[in-house]
Design a protein around this motif. Structure first.
Motif, PDB file in Angstrom:
ATOM      1  N   GLU A  16      33.412  47.544  44.920  1.00  0.00           N
ATOM      2  CA  GLU A  16      32.245  46.763  45.314  1.00  0.00           C
ATOM      3  C   GLU A  16      32.163  45.458  44.524  1.00  0.00           C
ATOM      4  N   LEU A  17      32.451  45.533  43.216  1.00  0.00           N
ATOM      5  CA  LEU A  17      32.367  44.346  42.370  1.00  0.00           C
ATOM      6  C   LEU A  17      33.477  43.358  42.697  1.00  0.00           C
ATOM      7  N   VAL A  18      34.690  43.862  42.891  1.00  0.00           N
ATOM      8  CA  VAL A  18      35.800  42.975  43.247  1.00  0.00           C
ATOM      9  C   VAL A  18      35.522  42.297  44.592  1.00  0.00           C
ATOM     10  N   SER A  19      34.946  43.035  45.524  1.00  0.00           N
ATOM     11  CA  SER A  19      34.599  42.455  46.827  1.00  0.00           C
ATOM     12  C   SER A  19      33.561  41.351  46.685  1.00  0.00           C
ATOM     13  N   THR A  20      32.646  41.506  45.720  1.00  0.00           N
ATOM     14  CA  THR A  20      31.660  40.462  45.449  1.00  0.00           C
ATOM     15  C   THR A  20      32.344  39.183  44.970  1.00  0.00           C
ATOM     16  N   VAL A  21      33.421  39.347  44.226  1.00  0.00           N
ATOM     17  CA  VAL A  21      34.132  38.203  43.652  1.00  0.00           C
ATOM     18  C   VAL A  21      35.039  37.519  44.677  1.00  0.00           C
ATOM     19  N   VAL A  22      35.792  38.309  45.463  1.00  0.00           N
ATOM     20  CA  VAL A  22      36.833  37.719  46.312  1.00  0.00           C
ATOM     21  C   VAL A  22      36.569  37.866  47.807  1.00  0.00           C
ATOM     22  N   GLY A  23      35.555  38.618  48.192  1.00  0.00           N
ATOM     23  CA  GLY A  23      35.285  38.796  49.616  1.00  0.00           C
ATOM     24  C   GLY A  23      36.055  39.971  50.196  1.00  0.00           C
ATOM     25  N   ASP A  24      36.648  39.769  51.370  1.00  0.00           N
ATOM     26  CA  ASP A  24      37.307  40.859  52.090  1.00  0.00           C
ATOM     27  C   ASP A  24      38.713  41.138  51.559  1.00  0.00           C
ATOM     28  N   ASN A  25      39.387  42.072  52.246  1.00  0.00           N
ATOM     29  CA  ASN A  25      40.773  42.434  51.965  1.00  0.00           C
ATOM     30  C   ASN A  25      40.940  43.090  50.592  1.00  0.00           C
ATOM     31  N   VAL A  26      40.005  43.977  50.264  1.00  0.00           N
ATOM     32  CA  VAL A  26      40.071  44.724  49.013  1.00  0.00           C
ATOM     33  C   VAL A  26      40.318  46.198  49.336  1.00  0.00           C
ATOM     34  N   THR A  27      41.362  46.754  48.765  1.00  0.00           N
ATOM     35  CA  THR A  27      41.686  48.169  48.931  1.00  0.00           C
ATOM     36  C   THR A  27      41.241  48.927  47.690  1.00  0.00           C
ATOM     37  N   GLY A  28      40.466  49.977  47.888  1.00  0.00           N
ATOM     38  CA  GLY A  28      40.012  50.802  46.767  1.00  0.00           C
ATOM     39  C   GLY A  28      40.639  52.179  46.824  1.00  0.00           C
ATOM     40  N   GLU A 119      48.131  40.088  38.508  1.00  0.00           N
ATOM     41  CA  GLU A 119      47.207  41.047  37.919  1.00  0.00           C
ATOM     42  C   GLU A 119      45.983  40.351  37.336  1.00  0.00           C
ATOM     43  N   VAL A 120      44.850  40.995  37.517  1.00  0.00           N
ATOM     44  CA  VAL A 120      43.615  40.623  36.829  1.00  0.00           C
ATOM     45  C   VAL A 120      43.310  41.757  35.862  1.00  0.00           C
ATOM     46  N   LEU A 121      43.486  41.494  34.574  1.00  0.00           N
ATOM     47  CA  LEU A 121      43.301  42.516  33.543  1.00  0.00           C
ATOM     48  C   LEU A 121      42.102  42.156  32.679  1.00  0.00           C
ATOM     49  N   VAL A 122      41.200  43.118  32.485  1.00  0.00           N
ATOM     50  CA  VAL A 122      40.004  42.854  31.693  1.00  0.00           C
ATOM     51  C   VAL A 122      39.959  43.788  30.487  1.00  0.00           C
ATOM     52  N   ASP A 123      39.170  43.371  29.494  1.00  0.00           N
ATOM     53  CA  ASP A 123      39.041  44.130  28.253  1.00  0.00           C
ATOM     54  C   ASP A 123      37.581  44.117  27.810  1.00  0.00           C
ATOM     55  N   ILE A 124      37.336  44.578  26.588  1.00  0.00           N
ATOM     56  CA  ILE A 124      35.975  44.695  26.064  1.00  0.00           C
ATOM     57  C   ILE A 124      35.208  43.376  26.161  1.00  0.00           C
ATOM     58  N   GLU A 125      35.874  42.278  25.884  1.00  0.00           N
ATOM     59  CA  GLU A 125      35.185  40.976  25.861  1.00  0.00           C
ATOM     60  C   GLU A 125      34.671  40.558  27.229  1.00  0.00           C
ATOM     61  N   ASP A 126      35.146  41.213  28.273  1.00  0.00           N
ATOM     62  CA  ASP A 126      34.713  40.883  29.636  1.00  0.00           C
ATOM     63  C   ASP A 126      33.536  41.723  30.119  1.00  0.00           C
ATOM     64  N   MET A 127      33.112  42.679  29.315  1.00  0.00           N
ATOM     65  CA  MET A 127      32.063  43.587  29.758  1.00  0.00           C
ATOM     66  C   MET A 127      30.709  42.892  29.851  1.00  0.00           C
ATOM     67  N   GLU A 145      30.985  36.802  36.489  1.00  0.00           N
ATOM     68  CA  GLU A 145      31.494  35.522  35.982  1.00  0.00           C
ATOM     69  C   GLU A 145      32.851  35.689  35.312  1.00  0.00           C
ATOM     70  N   ARG A 146      32.986  36.736  34.487  1.00  0.00           N
ATOM     71  CA  ARG A 146      34.265  36.964  33.798  1.00  0.00           C
ATOM     72  C   ARG A 146      35.354  37.342  34.795  1.00  0.00           C
ATOM     73  N   LEU A 147      35.003  38.122  35.818  1.00  0.00           N
ATOM     74  CA  LEU A 147      36.008  38.485  36.816  1.00  0.00           C
ATOM     75  C   LEU A 147      36.471  37.264  37.606  1.00  0.00           C
ATOM     76  N   ARG A 148      35.545  36.392  37.924  1.00  0.00           N
ATOM     77  CA  ARG A 148      35.940  35.157  38.618  1.00  0.00           C
ATOM     78  C   ARG A 148      36.877  34.327  37.750  1.00  0.00           C
ATOM     79  N   LEU A 149      36.553  34.246  36.458  1.00  0.00           N
ATOM     80  CA  LEU A 149      37.397  33.495  35.533  1.00  0.00           C
ATOM     81  C   LEU A 149      38.774  34.134  35.410  1.00  0.00           C
ATOM     82  N   ARG A 150      38.799  35.452  35.254  1.00  0.00           N
ATOM     83  CA  ARG A 150      40.080  36.160  35.137  1.00  0.00           C
ATOM     84  C   ARG A 150      40.918  35.997  36.405  1.00  0.00           C
ATOM     85  N   PHE A 151      40.258  36.046  37.561  1.00  0.00           N
ATOM     86  CA  PHE A 151      40.994  35.904  38.815  1.00  0.00           C
ATOM     87  C   PHE A 151      41.616  34.512  38.933  1.00  0.00           C
ATOM     88  N   SER A 152      40.858  33.501  38.543  1.00  0.00           N
ATOM     89  CA  SER A 152      41.381  32.127  38.636  1.00  0.00           C
ATOM     90  C   SER A 152      42.555  31.889  37.684  1.00  0.00           C
TER      91      SER A 152
END
Length: 263
Positions: A16-28, A119-127, A145-152
């Motif tokens: 759900e969160l990834v879909s908020t960031v990138v829109g469609d075409n997300v496989t869970g 890959e979009v990899l997150v850690d504690i600092e992104d929480m 915000e952190r996910l958008r930054l990591r994705f870019s």
């Protein structure tokens, strides 16, 4: 024209969160491959895997009619078709054993595919809550915000990394029986009863509400509520704990205590 990007992550809140960031075409992918046997998990009808989840949810009346065969067949088809019509596949994973297992699993499925993999990899600092004493850092707890930054700033996976992670998944699947923990940037295998001593220590001889104990167990172990409830049920079945009142089908009102012979 924008390139066709296919995203893959853990199912549920992470999707759900990834879909908020990138829109469609997300496989869970919903299966938690950090726990239980893995030997047949990549087959269309994994009997050992299905038996494991049936056992975990045996006391959950809401899951009694769940069609595990259909679920795993659908998952197998999702992974088999991954990247077939995409210019790029993006794997989303936090420093969490469930997501790190999925990360390796996806690389295994894509091992012979020429598609670009990032890959979009997150850690504690992104929480989102900024808590420094977290056990894990899953995608679902990161801020948008952190996910958008990591994705870019996502990094394309090299051929060497893709092979390394695919090989790691092969080893995990062949030997995985218990729980996988994320330690020192590696997935390490432990017996399925790895947390039992910790769970026992949370229960005294005086009865306590089971829901409260489950909450403490989740905080202590970083495991899901269904896993913790299952291990407590196993400890009751083996005589290490007792149900003072109620039953696991109505776990919110049940009371649990330490068996007097095992205090």
């Amino acid at each position: 024209m924008q390139p066709n990007i296919q995203h893959i992550c853990q199912g549920g809140s992470a999707m759900e969160l990834v879909s908020t960031v990138v829109g469609d075409n997300v496989t869970g992918i919903r299966d938690d491959c950090a726990v239980g046997p893995l030997i047949d998990v990549d087959s269309p009808a994994p009997e050992e895997r299905i038996a494991f989840w049936n056992d975990i949810f045996a006391a959950d009346k809401n899951m009694s009619q769940f069609d595990w065969q259909a679920e795993f067949l659908a998952t197998c088809n999702q992974l088999r078709n991954l990247g077939r019509e995409a210019a790029e596949v993006v794997i989303w994973a936090g420093s969490h054993p469930t997501e790190q297992a999925l990360r390796r699993r996806v690389h295994w499925w894509l091992r012979s595919t020429p598609v670009k993999v990032s890959e979009v990899l997150v850690d504690i600092e992104d929480m989102a809550d900024g808590t420094a004493d977290r056990i894990h850092a899953p995608i679902a707890c990161a801020s948008v915000e952190r996910l958008r930054l990591r994705f870019s700033h996502r990094l394309e996976s090299t051929d060497y990394l893709r092979k390394q992670l695919a090989d790691e998944w092969g080893a995990l699947r062949d030997h995985g029986q218990g729980v996988r923990l994320w330690e020192g940037d590696r997935l390490l295998e432990y017996p399925i009863d790895h947390y039992d001593a910790t769970l026992l220590a949370l229960v005294e001889q005086q009865p306590v509400r089971f829901a409260r104990v489950v909450g403490h167990a989740m905080a202590e172990t970083g495991q899901s509520d269904c896993f913790c409830k299952w291990r407590f049920a196993t400890l009751v079945r083996t005589g290490h704990l007792s149900l003072a009142s109620g039953n696991f089908h109505d776990w919110l009102s049940a009371m649990i205590c330490r068996d007097m012979l095992n205090h």
